[in-house]
Every structure is written in structure tokens, then in C-alpha cells.
Design a protein around this motif. Structure first.
Motif, PDB file in Angstrom:
ATOM      1  N   GLU A  75      -6.960  40.149  65.386  1.00  0.00           N
ATOM      2  CA  GLU A  75      -7.888  41.083  64.747  1.00  0.00           C
ATOM      3  C   GLU A  75      -8.855  40.282  63.878  1.00  0.00           C
ATOM      4  N   TRP A  82     -15.331  46.074  58.520  1.00  0.00           N
ATOM      5  CA  TRP A  82     -15.260  46.307  59.967  1.00  0.00           C
ATOM      6  C   TRP A  82     -14.407  45.216  60.614  1.00  0.00           C
ATOM      7  N   SER A  83     -13.638  45.594  61.625  1.00  0.00           N
ATOM      8  CA  SER A  83     -12.866  44.605  62.378  1.00  0.00           C
ATOM      9  C   SER A  83     -12.757  45.044  63.837  1.00  0.00           C
ATOM     10  N   SER A  84     -12.465  44.082  64.700  1.00  0.00           N
ATOM     11  CA  SER A  84     -12.178  44.362  66.110  1.00  0.00           C
ATOM     12  C   SER A  84     -10.847  43.713  66.458  1.00  0.00           C
ATOM     13  N   LEU A 113      -7.585  47.338  73.082  1.00  0.00           N
ATOM     14  CA  LEU A 113      -8.670  46.778  72.283  1.00  0.00           C
ATOM     15  C   LEU A 113      -9.414  47.891  71.567  1.00  0.00           C
ATOM     16  N   PHE A 115     -11.901  48.976  67.633  1.00  0.00           N
ATOM     17  CA  PHE A 115     -12.610  48.665  66.390  1.00  0.00           C
ATOM     18  C   PHE A 115     -12.034  49.504  65.255  1.00  0.00           C
ATOM     19  N   GLU A 129     -10.163  54.282  63.313  1.00  0.00           N
ATOM     20  CA  GLU A 129      -9.948  53.363  64.444  1.00  0.00           C
ATOM     21  C   GLU A 129     -10.348  54.048  65.753  1.00  0.00           C
TER      22      GLU A 129
END
Length: 224
Positions: A75, A82-84, A113, A115, A129
Motif C-alpha cells: 500500500e 490518499w493511498s493505493s 486492488l 484506492f 475505500e
């Protein structure tokens, strides 16, 4: 048809610095978090794509489905709040009946997968999410001697994570959400919850999930 009525035994250990980077917690900007986890599933019941529960059988005999899963997840905080993430599982499954192991297989499972957006970084943390579930192969082309290691369904969904850290040692969270499924599977509402405790350098987390299909007959639980 793969069963989704499963019992989960999962223990995760992280250093205290990163232990809360999950659910509502996300990595800091330009930080990469890598997590490894192990899971064990077992079930003697099956839910079909129509949402009907039945006894799990193999060649007409009662059987038990067992699955061992090792996952590696990364991650990355690509912007402030913000994260992916990308989760890659390695799966080993087998079907046991009265005569012993009837079928087994191992390999990569379905990818996950998505965000996350932490739009309320104060207590309680609130994070949205959006995720997808992508199969690596079609389960409709499997032969009778091959065991499916995934659902073969392209899914999309969302969760709203609410997390609260009580003090330096304890944290908890709850996450309602919804999953839209393909390949004839019913869409489902999902409710996740966790409680965690940290004593540097060890972190222990207990998790549970409940899936409720839009089909009235179909309710499944995943608990630890």
C-alpha cells in the motif's frame, strides 16, 4: 462452486510503527507499506451463485473444503490522505472426503486492488475505500481434475472505514460496505470489524467479517 461460508484463523504481526496502517489508517505521503499475512479457511457447506446453501459434496459424498492462503500486500501513499494498494495471494486448496484427499491444487489466487481516501484524519478516522477483485483465469474452463483457486468473478465495491485509537496500545474499527459481483454471483453487503493491541514491537489484530447476499436465502459469515 466455491463455498464462501468459511471460518478464518488469521494472526498478523507487525512492528508497532506500522501496525495501525490498515482499515481507516493509511500510509503517510510517499511511504510504502508492505504486509504479509497467512490465512486458513475450512467449510463443509456451499453457497451456489443463486444464493442457496447446500451440503458440500464430492462424487456424491460429504466433503470438506480447506484452503491455505499466503498474501503479500503493498500500500503506497501517493498523495496526502490518499493511498493505493495491491494484494497478491498464493493459494493452496484441497477437498477432503471419507476416502482421503480427493482433489488439490495450488497457485496464485484472485488479485485485489484499490484506492483509499482518508477524508477525516482526526479521531475517529474516516476513510473511503474503492476496490476491485480481478481473477487471473476463468473458472468455467477448468477440467474435473482441476481445483479452482479463485471465484473467477470480476467484482467492484466500496467500504466506509471508521477507526478509533483509544491509546498507545489499543485500537478498533468497523467497516460497512457493498460488493457488486459478476459471473452469476449475487451482490452482497459486507460488514467488517477489528480490534487490535500493540506492545512494541508486536501487534496483534483480531478480525471478523459478515457477508449478506441480496438473495434472501444467502447469508455467510467469516470470523476469527
Amino acid at each position: 462452486m466455491r463455498s464462501i461460508n468459511k471460518h478464518l484463523l488469521l494472526f498478523s504481526f507487525f512492528t508497532a510503527r506500522f501496525c495501525f496502517a490498515d482499515y481507516a489508517w493509511i500510509p503517510d505521503y510517499h511511504h510504502l507499506l508492505i504486509k504479509a499475512s497467512g490465512e486458513y479457511f475450512t467449510s463443509s457447506e456451499n453457497f451456489g451463485s443463486d444464493g442457496v446453501k447446500s451440503e458440500f459434496t464430492n462424487s456424491g459424498q460429504p466433503a470438506t473444503f480447506n484452503e491455505y492462503r499466503f498474501s503479500l500486500e503493498g500500500e503506497y501513499g501517493f498523495a496526502k490522505n490518499w493511498s493505493s494498494f495491491l494484494k497478491i495471494p498464493f493459494v493452496s486448496g484441497l477437498i477432503d472426503s471419507a476416502g482421503g484427499t480427493a482433489l488439490s491444487g495450488s497457485g496464485l489466487g484472485d488479485l485485489n486492488l484499490g484506492f483509499k481516501w482518508n477524508f477525516n484524519p482526526q479521531r475517529p478516522l474516516i476513510t473511503l475505500e474503492v476496490f476491485s477483485h480481478l481473477p487471473l483465469y476463468s473458472t468455467s474452463t477448468l477440467t474435473l481434475d482441476q481445483l479452482a483457486l479463485g471465484d473467477g468473478s470480476i467484482d467492484v465495491g466500496g467500504k466506509l472505514h471508521l477507526g478509533y485509537r483509544f491509546n498507545r496500545h489499543f485500537a478498533a474499527g468497523i467497516s460497512p460496505g457493498f460488493i457488486a459481483r459478476t459471473s452469476g454471483y449475487s451482490s452482497a453487503f459486507v460488514l467488517s470489524a477489528f480490534g487490535g493491541a500493540s506492545w512494541n514491537p508486536v501487534y496483534f489484530r483480531l478480525m471478523g467479517e459478515n457477508y449478506t447476499s441480496r438473495s434472501e436465502e444467502h447469508t455467510s459469515e467469516l470470523q476469527s
